[in-house]
Design a protein around this motif. Structure first.
Motif, mmCIF file in Angstrom:
data_model
loop_
_atom_site.group_PDB
_atom_site.id
_atom_site.type_symbol
_atom_site.label_atom_id
_atom_site.label_comp_id
_atom_site.label_asym_id
_atom_site.label_seq_id
_atom_site.Cartn_x
_atom_site.Cartn_y
_atom_site.Cartn_z
ATOM 1 N N TYR A 50 0.848 -1.191 0.000
ATOM 2 C CA TYR A 50 0.000 0.000 0.000
ATOM 3 C C TYR A 50 0.880 1.235 0.000
ATOM 4 N N GLU A 51 0.533 2.198 -0.867
ATOM 5 C CA GLU A 51 1.225 3.478 -0.911
ATOM 6 C C GLU A 51 0.198 4.602 -0.893
ATOM 7 N N PRO A 52 0.328 5.539 0.052
ATOM 8 C CA PRO A 52 -0.622 6.655 0.110
ATOM 9 C C PRO A 52 -0.528 7.511 -1.146
ATOM 10 N N PHE A 57 -7.353 13.676 -3.454
ATOM 11 C CA PHE A 57 -8.240 12.539 -3.687
ATOM 12 C C PHE A 57 -7.998 11.445 -2.640
ATOM 13 N N ARG A 58 -7.897 11.794 -1.389
ATOM 14 C CA ARG A 58 -7.499 10.819 -0.377
ATOM 15 C C ARG A 58 -8.617 9.878 0.028
ATOM 16 N N ASP A 59 -9.827 10.036 -0.542
ATOM 17 C CA ASP A 59 -10.898 9.081 -0.270
ATOM 18 C C ASP A 59 -10.951 7.983 -1.323
ATOM 19 N N GLY A 89 -4.754 6.768 -3.186
ATOM 20 C CA GLY A 89 -3.901 5.713 -2.673
ATOM 21 C C GLY A 89 -3.799 4.582 -3.684
ATOM 22 N N VAL A 90 -2.798 3.727 -3.520
ATOM 23 C CA VAL A 90 -2.566 2.629 -4.451
ATOM 24 C C VAL A 90 -2.248 1.355 -3.668
ATOM 25 N N VAL A 91 -2.936 0.270 -4.012
ATOM 26 C CA VAL A 91 -2.610 -1.063 -3.507
ATOM 27 C C VAL A 91 -2.174 -1.906 -4.694
ATOM 28 N N LEU A 125 -8.346 0.128 5.012
ATOM 29 C CA LEU A 125 -7.465 1.278 5.197
ATOM 30 C C LEU A 125 -8.244 2.571 5.374
ATOM 31 N N GLY A 126 -9.558 2.525 5.181
ATOM 32 C CA GLY A 126 -10.401 3.685 5.433
ATOM 33 C C GLY A 126 -10.837 4.453 4.212
ATOM 34 N N TYR A 127 -10.600 3.916 3.014
ATOM 35 C CA TYR A 127 -10.989 4.618 1.792
ATOM 36 C C TYR A 127 -12.469 4.425 1.503
ATOM 37 N N ALA A 128 -13.114 5.511 1.086
ATOM 38 C CA ALA A 128 -14.541 5.453 0.771
ATOM 39 C C ALA A 128 -14.795 4.904 -0.622
ATOM 40 N N ARG A 129 -13.825 5.088 -1.554
ATOM 41 C CA ARG A 129 -14.011 4.659 -2.939
ATOM 42 C C ARG A 129 -12.848 3.768 -3.358
ATOM 43 N N VAL A 130 -13.164 2.663 -4.019
ATOM 44 C CA VAL A 130 -12.156 1.705 -4.485
ATOM 45 C C VAL A 130 -12.348 1.475 -5.975
#
Length: 281
Positions: A50-52, A57-59, A89-91, A125-130
């Motif tokens: 995982y990289e922030p 666009f942190r959601d 963010g990126v996974v 990780l707490g993201y609202a959108r994937v």
């Protein structure tokens, strides 16, 4: 199609910049990269990174699914990760049988469980959108995963250089790939030459094809991307996928582009990032 339960962490690495899964909310706030192993619903350990991303666009988080014989540390996978980090963010992760992950590759079948574990981690990780972005084999996996509808937990899907149907042998690269997967000597080449451990068992049952999965993705936004110089899958594959998607999907045919993440230019990755930001919720 059932994707199974999203995975949990099997164990974490010991690298000083990486924290275990239980600390990921704090890590997200602190913008600290993480690396760990996720456990899939069928018990395979999946190496995941995982990289922030950058504001604002942190959601939003991108989950990248690489192509066959790739892994999370391949230069072109890292290049895609850097491009998408401008938008969220990126996974990234290595499919089973690839890189440091456990198990053996089933060439797009059980890999849906690997993606489900990565998406579940991204949500944790707490993201609202994937958004899921897959290349070649990974492109077929993101389509089949998203066909679970709301249970897939994704807000946008991008499939790049994916096949529309199974067992295609119409090009020389695909004939070589079938030899690699179906022959004992081919699997040896895969293991020691390409660092890819391939399962010897044939599909039983044969999984739903990408073209059959696509109609089940709606109303989740879907983007299909394909190069007009793809040496593996000719243009009838993306056109078949687009026809199956109907009005809820978009098709981009890229002039001069070859196959998968290795051939995706920076400009295309940025356009994909813009598309995801505009479509993912």
């Amino acid at each position: 199609m059932s994707t199974g339960r999203a995975g949990h962490v099997a164990r974490s690495t010991t690298r000083s910049t990486i924290r275990p899964h239980s600390e990921t909310p704090e890590a997200t706030r602190d913008r600290v990269p993480l690396r760990t192993f996720l456990r899939t619903a069928d018990g395979v350990a999946i190496d995941s990174v995982y990289e922030p991303g950058d504001p604002p666009f942190r959601d939003l988080v991108f989950v990248i699914a690489h192509g066959f014989t790739g892994h999370a540390d391949r230069p072109h996978v890292r290049r895609a990760a850097r491009a998408f980090a401008r938008y969220g963010g990126v996974v990234t992760f290595s499919f089973r049988g690839h890189g440091a992950s456990g198990g053996r590759s089933t060439v797009g079948d059980r890999e849906v469980l690997d993606l489900a574990a990565a998406v579940g981690w991204a949500r944790g990780l707490g993201y609202a959108r994937v958004a899921t972005v897959g290349f070649s084999m990974g492109g077929s996996v993101v389509l089949r995963h998203a066909a679970a509808g709301r249970d897939a937990g994704v807000d946008a899907v991008v499939s790049v250089s994916a096949p529309a149907r199974w067992f295609y042998r119409g090009t020389a690269p695909m004939r070589r790939l079938h030899w690699l997967v179906t022959r004992p000597s081919g699997r040896l080449v895969g293991r020691y030459g390409l660092r890819t451990r391939i399962h010897h068992r044939q599909w039983d049952p044969v999984p739903v094809s990408p073209a059959e999965a696509v109609p089940r993705i709606a109303p989740t936004p879907l983007l299909i991307v394909h190069g007009d110089r793809d040496g593996y899958f000719p243009l009838d594959h993306p056109r078949m996928l687009a026809a199956a998607a109907g009005e809820h999907g978009e098709l981009w045919v890229e002039a001069g582009m070859g196959h998968a993440e290795n051939a995706a230019p920076q400009e295309l990755l940025e356009r994909i990032g813009d598309w995801v930001v505009g479509r993912a919720g």
